[in-house]
Structures are given as structure tokens and as C-alpha cells.
Write an enzyme that holds these catalytic residues in place. Structure first.
Site, PDB file in Angstrom:
ATOM      1  N   CYS A 289       1.574 -40.852  36.903  1.00  0.00           N
ATOM      2  CA  CYS A 289       2.754 -40.731  37.756  1.00  0.00           C
ATOM      3  C   CYS A 289       3.596 -39.541  37.339  1.00  0.00           C
ATOM      4  O   CYS A 289       4.740 -39.681  36.873  1.00  0.00           O
ATOM      5  CB  CYS A 289       3.550 -42.015  37.692  1.00  0.00           C
ATOM      6  SG  CYS A 289       2.571 -43.385  38.279  1.00  0.00           S
TER       7      CYS A 289
ATOM      8  N   TYR B 124      -9.615 -30.472  21.511  1.00  0.00           N
ATOM      9  CA  TYR B 124      -8.238 -30.730  21.966  1.00  0.00           C
ATOM     10  C   TYR B 124      -8.171 -31.525  23.267  1.00  0.00           C
ATOM     11  O   TYR B 124      -7.277 -31.321  24.085  1.00  0.00           O
ATOM     12  CB  TYR B 124      -7.464 -29.404  22.085  1.00  0.00           C
ATOM     13  CG  TYR B 124      -7.506 -28.589  20.805  1.00  0.00           C
ATOM     14  CD1 TYR B 124      -6.882 -29.064  19.654  1.00  0.00           C
ATOM     15  CD2 TYR B 124      -8.197 -27.387  20.721  1.00  0.00           C
ATOM     16  CE1 TYR B 124      -6.939 -28.350  18.469  1.00  0.00           C
ATOM     17  CE2 TYR B 124      -8.256 -26.663  19.529  1.00  0.00           C
ATOM     18  CZ  TYR B 124      -7.620 -27.149  18.421  1.00  0.00           C
ATOM     19  OH  TYR B 124      -7.689 -26.444  17.240  1.00  0.00           O
TER      20      TYR B 124
HETATM   21  C1  LIG Z   1      -5.389 -25.143  14.805  1.00  0.00           C
HETATM   22  C2  LIG Z   1      -5.720 -24.528  13.517  1.00  0.00           C
HETATM   23  C3  LIG Z   1      -7.031 -24.115  13.252  1.00  0.00           C
HETATM   24  C4  LIG Z   1      -8.123 -24.193  14.288  1.00  0.00           C
HETATM   25  O1  LIG Z   1      -7.943 -23.301  15.312  1.00  0.00           O
HETATM   26  P1  LIG Z   1      -9.072 -23.140  16.437  1.00  0.00           P
HETATM   27  O2  LIG Z   1      -8.466 -22.213  17.402  1.00  0.00           O
HETATM   28  O3  LIG Z   1      -9.323 -24.487  17.001  1.00  0.00           O
HETATM   29  O4  LIG Z   1     -10.279 -22.570  15.766  1.00  0.00           O
HETATM   30  C5  LIG Z   1      -7.309 -23.611  12.013  1.00  0.00           C
HETATM   31  N1  LIG Z   1      -6.356 -23.519  11.061  1.00  0.00           N
HETATM   32  C6  LIG Z   1      -5.089 -23.901  11.278  1.00  0.00           C
HETATM   33  C7  LIG Z   1      -4.112 -23.784  10.190  1.00  0.00           C
HETATM   34  C8  LIG Z   1      -4.732 -24.411  12.499  1.00  0.00           C
HETATM   35  O5  LIG Z   1      -3.468 -24.774  12.723  1.00  0.00           O
END
Ligand SMILES: *Cc1c(COP(=O)(O)O)cnc(C)c1O
Length: 431
Positions: free
Chosen positions: A361, A390
Site C-alpha cells: 500500500c 541486496y
Molecule cells: C557494502 C560493502 C561492501 C560490498 O560492496 P559490494 O558493492 O556489494 O561489493 C564491502 N565493504 C564494505 C565496507 C561495504 O560497506
């Protein structure tokens, strides 16, 4: 097809990892997350092999498990010999329960509570990536109380704009993560760390952003990090044993995204490091990187059933599905592009333009806009590609919608890695 694990069979059905997606939708119901186990392993192996080939001995990739976290992914990471990143007690607990060797685990986050720090130590987490001075002093205090020496990395922000979306660009000076090099604060912090007795200071960490296709931001980060390391060496006589360059390699969500070779990127980065190493006369430390998205994104796909098809004469068309922002909030959050295919009629002409709307909604509950499909009918199966990262990890129970299951596929068959939430699960915590 945007990934080599997709095809269309003689019934015109979309196949994923060799499995008929319509058959899987019938077997497990929709919405349904599918994960191609072999693709996950293939991605992990590519990183591992390239690290062994191009980086100094002892360098190892870490899987950033916030991209997709459940017991099974930690078992796979263990089998493939990857280190892991975690960002909460929930992720630590899941990895621990899965039997993951916790000494290979790195604990991240811009605001770890004392309780989380103590929990990490009690769970045997190998390294804490310290993000602020408050946190460093908390780690020192808690380690002293427990009579241990805690390995840490210091997270710094090298000050780079990665040309990606603001919300997923984290290497800037004004980021909420880490301590800035530009302002001299990182250097001052190093001086303080070196006086701490219960901390084993292993090196530096930086993470510049996400969904990056170019080598340039990594080149720039490497140069800035080596310049910083040289300055630290000159000032304090300290040299890091580990340099962690973060995650962020891009994946292909739509045809217009390039397909990058992780091996080539890692070879490029290794060249840059050699150049910097010569320029600054500093030996290359063990290198770590933290891919999340690029390990799991193309190993995932989500299936939905079509409900209504609304043609608003003179305006637009809506195709409503039985999931939405509860299982994939990424379009709602940052207009992420996705490729959408009518899986039950994948070989038909795509001459119908529609907005794919979720069932929540919220007017903003949209999976994608301006998608070209054959005009769907109720109960057609719709596939959204490249949802391995994600999506499940960002899922919610908004509108009290139960979360879909995760079904993994490999050469031995399909199996449930995470069960479908039931209505009982939805109110299990209610009194
Ligand atoms: C989110 C994150 C990752 C992973 O990033 P990707 O784009 O999914 O490869 C690696 N290290 C840190 C510290 C992050 O916050």
C-alpha cells in the site's frame, strides 16, 4: 541474455541454472527467490584464484555478506576458502551457527555498540574494522577486560567520488564511514592506536563505493592509500601488514551495463599497486577486497505471479505482482534498474510497455518502469533478473507480508536454503 545461466526452453519458458522457472514456481509457489549455487561458487573461485595469482602471498578475498546472508552462504564461503565480512550481531550469529571459522571473519559498521564488540570477541571474530576513535577506545577497554589482544583494521576515507549514486558512494571525505585522510584526522588516530596495549593494529581499510565498472577509482584509492602509508611510516615507523581495498565491482543488471572480468580488474589493481609500491618504496602488504554484490547478484533471480493488468487509457499500464518492495526495495530506494522477463512466455514478442507494481500500500512500491513484455495474463510468471544481492537481505514484513523462501539450484537438484515465512512466523513475536 544478460547472464550465461539463463536460457529459454522449447516450451518458451525461461530457464535458470538449467531449471525451468515455471516448474519451480509451481513447485514452491511465488514470490520465490532462486539462487544458482554453482554461479556463487564460480564467482568466489574467480576472486580466490586471481588473488592467489596477482597479490602477495596470504592475500584473500572476503565475501561481504550483507549482500546475501543466511547459513548456507556462510557454509559455501567456508568450502570455497573465502574470508567473510559481517556488520551486525545477527550476521555474526548466523555465520557462527553455520560453523564458519570465525577467525576469518571481519566485523564492520560505522557504529558498533559495546555489546556488539563484546559479542564479536566472544564469538571469536578474527578482526574488527574500527570506524571511529570512540570505537577504538571501546575495543581496547573490552579487550583488556577479557584479557585478550584484538586484531583491528582502521577504516579510513581516502576522499574519492566514484561517479555512482550518492547513496552508494562511501569513499568521500564527508562520508559517515571511517576517518578522513584529507583532514589529517586519520593520521592523528594512528598515533593514538599505537599506544593501545590490547590492540593488534594490522592495517588499513577503505571502501570507495559500489557498482563500479571502471578501474580508475581503485587506481586513485591505491595511490592515496600508499601516500598515506608512506606518511604514517615516516611519522611513526609503522607499516601495515594488510591493506583492504573494499568491495564494489559492478554487475550487469541491464543490457547497457558492461560485463567486467574480475580477473582483469584484479590484474589491473595489482599493476597499480606495484607502481605505487615502487614510487613510495613501500612493500605491498597482504591485499584484501570485499566483494558482495559481484559474488551473488547474478546468481539470483526472483519469480512472481502476475495479478492484474491495468491499462489506464492515454496514460500508462500497470502489471501488478504478488511481491514488491517487501522482497526487493531497491527501485523504491534508489531507482535501481532491473531486467524483467515474462518467464512463462519468454519467446513471445515484447510489445507491451508496463510499470511493474508491487502489492504494498505505497504508490512508490514499484519494481521497474517502462518494461517491455508480451502483454501478461493473470497467473503468468514474471522473472526479475540479477536479484541475488541486496534483495533477500533487505526484505521486510511491511504490510505483514511473509518473506519468500530462498531455493538454491545445483547439479544435484533444487533445495530450500531459507524456508518461506508462514503467517505464524509473522506474528511469532506478538504478545
Ligand atoms: C557494502 C560493502 C561492501 C560490498 O560492496 P559490494 O558493492 O556489494 O561489493 C564491502 N565493504 C564494505 C565496507 C561495504 O560497506
Amino acid at each position: 541474455m544478460i547472464c550465461d545461466n539463463l536460457s529459454i526452453n522449447s516450451s518458451g519458458h525461461l530457464c535458470f541454472a538449467g531449471y525451468d522457472t515455471v516448474g519451480l514456481a509451481q513447485k514452491y509457489g511465488t514470490p520465490l527467490y532462486l539462487m544458482d549455487e554453482n554461479k556463487i561458487r564460480e564467482n568466489m573461485r574467480e576472486y580466490k584464484t586471481a588473488f592467489e595469482k596477482y597479490f602477495p602471498k596470504g592475500s584473500c578475498p572476503e565475501y561481504a555478506s550483507k549482500a546475501f546472508s543466511c547459513k548456507q552462504i556462510y557454509r559455501i564461503a567456508k568450502e570455497e576458502g573465502l574470508n567473510i565480512d559481517v556488520v551486525s550481531m545477527g550476521e555474526i550469529y548466523t555465520a557462527f551457527k553455520a560453523g564458519y571459522p570465525m577467525e576469518n571473519c571481519f566485523f564492520h559498521g560505522n557504529n558498533k555498540t559495546d555489546k556488539e564488540i563484546a559479542f564479536a570477541m566472544e564469538s571469536g571474530v578474527g578482526c574488527i574494522v574500527a570506524d571511529s576513535e570512540e570505537e577504538l577506545f571501546a575495543i581496547e577497554k573490552i579487550a583488556a577486560q577479557k584479557g585478550i589482544t584484538q586484531k583491528i583494521l582502521l577504516r579510513v576515507t581516502p576522499g574519492i567520488d566514484t561517479h555512482t549514486h550518492e547513496k552508494i558512494s562511501t569513499g568521500n571525505v564527508d562520508s559517515k564511514f571511517g576517518i578522513a585522510i584529507d583532514t589529517n584526522q586519520a593520521k592523528e588516530t594512528v598515533g593514538k592506536i599505537l599506544k593501545l596495549k590490547n590492540i593488534d593494529f594490522t592495517g588499513f581499510h577503505c571502501h570507495i563505493g559500489s557498482q563500479i565498472f571502471e578501474s580508475e577509482p581503485f587506481d586513485l584509492a591505491s595511490e592515496l592509500m600508499f601516500r598515506f602509508i608512506k606518511d604514517i611510516k615516516n611519522t611513526y615507523g609503522y607499516t601495515p601488514r594488510i591493506l583492504n581495498l573494499g568491495g564494489g565491482f559492478g554487475v550487469r543488471y541491464v543490457e547497457s551495463d558492461p560485463k567486467i572480468s574480475f580477473t582483469e580488474k584484479i590484474a589491473d589493481i595489482a599493476e597499480i599497486l606495484k607502481k605505487q609500491s615502487n614510487a613510495f618504496q613501500i612493500e605491498i602488504p597482504k591485499i584484501a577486497m570485499e566483494p558482495g554484490r559481484s559474488i551473488v547478484a547474478d546468481a539470483g533471480l526472483t519469480l512472481y505471479s502476475v495479478g492484474s493488468v491495468k491499462e489506464i487509457t492515454g496514460y500508462k499500464n500497470y502489471v501488478s505482482i504478488d511481491g514488491g518492495m517487501t522482497d526487493n526495495p531497491r527501485y523504491t530506494l534508489y531507482q535501481s534498474p532491473y531486467t524483467v522477463i515474462l518467464a512463462s512466455r519468454a519467446n513471445e514478442k515484447t510489445d507491451f510497455c508496463a510499470t511493474i507494481a508491487g502489492r504494498c500500500c505505497e504508490e512508490g512500491d514499484v519494481i521497474q518502469e517502462n518494461v517491455m513484455l508480451p502483454k501478461p495474463n493473470r497467473n503468468d510468471i514474471l522473472a526479475v533478473l540479477t536479484t541475488g544481492a541486496y534483495n533477500y537481505s533487505m526484505a521486510s514484513n511491511y504490510n505483514r507480508v511473509p518473506r519468500p523462501p530462498v531455493v538454491m539450484l545445483n547439479e544435484n537438484g533444487d533445495y530450500v536454503a531459507v524456508k518461506r515465512e508462514t503467517l505464524e512466523d509473522v506474528c511469532v513475536l506478538d504478545i
